[in-house]
Design an enzyme around this catalytic site. Structure first.
Site, short mmCIF file in Angstrom:
data_model
loop_
_atom_site.label_atom_id
_atom_site.label_comp_id
_atom_site.label_asym_id
_atom_site.label_seq_id
_atom_site.Cartn_x
_atom_site.Cartn_y
_atom_site.Cartn_z
N PRO A 1 -4.09 0.96 19.00
CA PRO A 1 -3.83 0.41 17.67
C PRO A 1 -3.88 1.41 16.51
CG PRO A 1 -6.01 -0.22 18.44
CD PRO A 1 -5.33 0.46 19.58
N LYS B 1 1.14 0.19 15.15
CA LYS B 1 2.55 0.13 15.55
C LYS B 1 2.91 -1.06 16.45
CE LYS B 1 4.32 3.36 13.30
NZ LYS B 1 4.10 2.57 12.09
N TYR C 1 4.12 6.64 9.98
CA TYR C 1 3.25 5.50 9.67
C TYR C 1 4.05 4.36 9.02
CZ TYR C 1 -1.06 3.04 8.43
OH TYR C 1 -2.06 2.10 8.33
N HIS D 1 0.84 -1.20 0.00
CA HIS D 1 0.00 0.00 0.00
C HIS D 1 0.87 1.25 0.00
CE1 HIS D 1 -4.14 -1.70 1.41
NE2 HIS D 1 -3.64 -2.32 0.37
N TYR E 1 -9.22 5.62 7.27
CA TYR E 1 -9.35 6.03 8.68
C TYR E 1 -10.42 7.11 8.72
CZ TYR E 1 -5.01 3.59 9.86
OH TYR E 1 -4.05 2.62 10.06
P1 FAD Z 1 1.82 -11.28 22.13
O1 FAD Z 1 1.37 -11.36 20.73
O2 FAD Z 1 0.84 -10.88 23.18
O3 FAD Z 1 2.42 -12.70 22.49
C1 FAD Z 1 2.74 -13.07 23.82
C2 FAD Z 1 2.65 -14.57 23.97
O4 FAD Z 1 3.03 -14.94 25.28
C3 FAD Z 1 1.23 -15.09 23.79
O5 FAD Z 1 1.22 -16.14 22.86
C4 FAD Z 1 0.81 -15.53 25.18
O6 FAD Z 1 -0.09 -16.62 25.15
C5 FAD Z 1 2.14 -15.90 25.78
N1 FAD Z 1 2.15 -15.86 27.25
C6 FAD Z 1 1.54 -14.94 28.05
N2 FAD Z 1 1.77 -15.22 29.34
C7 FAD Z 1 2.55 -16.33 29.37
C8 FAD Z 1 3.10 -17.11 30.42
N3 FAD Z 1 2.89 -16.79 31.69
N4 FAD Z 1 3.84 -18.19 30.08
C9 FAD Z 1 4.06 -18.52 28.78
N5 FAD Z 1 3.55 -17.81 27.74
C10 FAD Z 1 2.81 -16.73 28.04
N6 FAD Z 1 -1.34 -4.18 16.73
C11 FAD Z 1 -1.45 -3.59 15.55
O7 FAD Z 1 -0.43 -3.08 15.04
N7 FAD Z 1 -2.68 -3.56 14.92
C12 FAD Z 1 -3.80 -4.14 15.48
O8 FAD Z 1 -4.87 -4.13 14.89
C13 FAD Z 1 -3.72 -4.76 16.73
N8 FAD Z 1 -4.80 -5.34 17.33
C14 FAD Z 1 -4.65 -5.92 18.57
C15 FAD Z 1 -5.76 -6.50 19.22
C16 FAD Z 1 -5.61 -7.08 20.49
C17 FAD Z 1 -6.81 -7.69 21.19
C18 FAD Z 1 -4.33 -7.07 21.12
C19 FAD Z 1 -4.16 -7.70 22.50
C20 FAD Z 1 -3.25 -6.51 20.46
C21 FAD Z 1 -3.39 -5.93 19.18
N9 FAD Z 1 -2.30 -5.35 18.51
C22 FAD Z 1 -2.43 -4.76 17.31
C23 FAD Z 1 -0.99 -5.35 19.04
C24 FAD Z 1 -0.14 -6.47 18.46
O9 FAD Z 1 -0.93 -7.57 18.15
C25 FAD Z 1 0.89 -6.77 19.50
O10 FAD Z 1 1.70 -5.61 19.65
C26 FAD Z 1 1.76 -7.98 19.18
O11 FAD Z 1 0.99 -9.15 19.26
C27 FAD Z 1 2.91 -8.05 20.17
O12 FAD Z 1 3.56 -9.28 20.03
P2 FAD Z 1 4.23 -9.97 21.25
O13 FAD Z 1 4.82 -11.23 20.71
O14 FAD Z 1 5.12 -9.02 21.96
O15 FAD Z 1 3.05 -10.29 22.29
C1 DHB Z 2 -5.36 -2.61 11.31
C2 DHB Z 2 -5.27 -2.23 12.59
C3 DHB Z 2 -4.82 -0.97 12.89
O1 DHB Z 2 -4.69 -0.57 14.15
C4 DHB Z 2 -4.46 -0.08 11.92
O2 DHB Z 2 -4.06 1.17 12.25
C5 DHB Z 2 -4.54 -0.48 10.61
C6 DHB Z 2 -4.99 -1.75 10.31
C7 DHB Z 2 -5.87 -3.96 10.98
O3 DHB Z 2 -6.08 -4.75 11.89
O4 DHB Z 2 -6.09 -4.25 9.80
#
Ligand code: FAD
Ligand code: DHB
Length: 389
Positions: free
Chosen positions: A292, A296, A384, A72, A200
């Protein structure tokens, strides 16, 4: 069991770090509380910075991403019934990539399996021991048996509610937090997106986002009250509300279909400093959360992984501690800039229940300035697509 790096959490940060380390011959074990299927069932991010793609290239897991993702060159911001294009390519010569977090996780899982890396799913009661001394250890229960891993370092990649940050003494961490007075209600649907790029939407009924995962799969979000419950939102009600926040032309392109996922996420800004305690490093959501709006979260998790990977490689290859000692400072410098951007995009585009008439007019002036100033648009574009590592 003994390994060089014990990684807690098999989300994108844990799996990416594990894969990059395996490529360098640095042994690691990943401990994940959930099952692999459960990890893949969580629908999250969809916009990937090119810097994150380069890291996935380095990990050798980007083949499918390059075949299936969408590139994009910009986004649209809808405001006052008009859609305004923000052309990243023209403003700063860069773009973003559309590819779901679920797919990245799937590719990382497959890469780990092919590389023979050890991942323990459904690891119960993970605990960290001796994290401020020279010989850290992680214990957990699997198949009803207590097990222990001795390691050189622990990478806490276990998300916001994980165990790693909780193990660091409170007095050693400073936490900064802002909780927003709304959430995002999101649905995924197997219907083509309303437009070629993300839209957006700033609307008096609240923010909305028309996003996608592919040319056949749409992702939509609506700003909602924190008290809202998913059960109260039928697909029909969702589309009706979304259409009411779109201009008539965009609404006419909205193809409603049965949602394959529906969830509510609260919005929060959070940073814990420093991101290191002794031989434990906090990575990704374990250390920081962004609302979100700026897309980022996942990209920040990837940049943390990059800095930690470099630090660990320097430690094992050159016997130098410089990279590890610099990890927290380098990661936080980038984290705070993304926190600022995510907070500003959230403030710009959402309706705040407590805002006064003055606040609204300032928000409107902010949007009008953004959309008429090349400098402001270039600043949005630069943030962005992702600031340099
Ligand atoms: P996570 O993906 O949270 O992974 C952590 C892992 O650790 C999980 O699998 C969990 O099960 C595991 N864990 C937790 N506790 C324990 C334990 N005690 N022992 C062993 N394992 C454990 N970001 C965007 O950019 N756009 C979005 O649209 C967006 N939507 C989101 C929606 C939700 C509901 C959430 C929660 C986050 C969203 N995010 C989004 C943020 C993005 O998904 C996260 O920043 C990203 O997943 C971070 O990755 P991570 O591996 O650090 O953490
Ligand atoms: C999506 C989520 C976001 O927070 C964003 O800024 C753009 C896209 C998505 O889940 O597609």
């Amino acid at each position: 069991m003994r390994t060089q790096v014990a990684i807690i959490g098999a989300g994108p940060s844990g799996l990416l770090l594990g894969q990059l380390l395996l490529k360098e011959g640095i042994s690691n074990v990943v401990l994940e509380r959930q099952s692999g299927e459960h990890v893949l069932s969580r629908i999250r991010a969809g916009i990937i910075e090119t810097g994150t793609v380069e890291l996935l290239d380095a990990a050798g897991v980007s083949g499918r991403l390059h075949r299936e993702s969408l590139i994009h060159d910009g986004i649209e911001i809808a405001f006052g019934g008009t859609r305004h294009r923000v052309n990243f390519r023209e403003l700063i010569g860069r773009a973003v990539v559309v590819y779901g977090q679920t797919e990245i996780t799937r590719d990382l899982m497959a890469g780990r399996e092919a590389a023979g890396g050890t991942t323990v799913y459904q690891a119960q009661d993970v605990r960290l021991h001796g994290i401020d001394g020279p010989h850290p250890r992680v214990t957990y229960r699997s198949d009803g048996i207590e097990r222990s891993i001795e390691c050189d370092f622990i990478a806490g990649c276990d998300g916001f509610r994980g165990v790693s940050r909780a193990c660091v003494p409170q007095s050693a961490l400073t936490c900064y937090e802002r909780i927003y007075p709304f959430g995002w209600l999101g649905i995924m649907v197997d219907k083509p997106p309303v437009s070629d790029e993300l839209i957006y939407v700033s609307h008096e009924r609240g923010f909305a986002l028309c996003s996608m995962r592919s040319r056949e799969r749409s992702r939509f979000y609506l700003q909602c009250n924190l008290e809202e419950r998913v059960e109260n939102w039928s697909d029909e009600r969702f589309y009706e509300e979304l259409a009411s926040r779109l201009d008539p032309d965009t609404a006419a392109h909205l193809q409603s279909g049965h949602s394959i996922e529906k969830s509510i996420a609260p919005l929060r800004s959070f940073v814990a400093e420093p991101m290191r305690y002794g031989r434990t490093f906090l990575v990704g959501d374990a250390a920081h959360i962004v609302p979100p709006t700026g897309a980022k979260g996942l990209n920040l998790a990837a940049s943390d992984v990059y800095y930690l990977w470099q630090g660990l490689v320097t430690h094992y290859r050159q016997g130098s501690e410089n990279g590890l000692e610099d990890y927290s400072r380098r990661a936080l410098a980038r984290v705070w800039k993304a926190e600022r951007f995510s907070w500003s995009m959230t403030s710009l585009l959402h309706r705040f229940p407590e805002s006064s008439g003055f606040d609204r007019r300032i928000q409107q002036a902010d949007l009008e300035y953004l959309l008429t100033s090349r400098a402001a648009l270039a600043s949005l574009a630069e943030n962005y697509v992702g600031l340099p590592l």
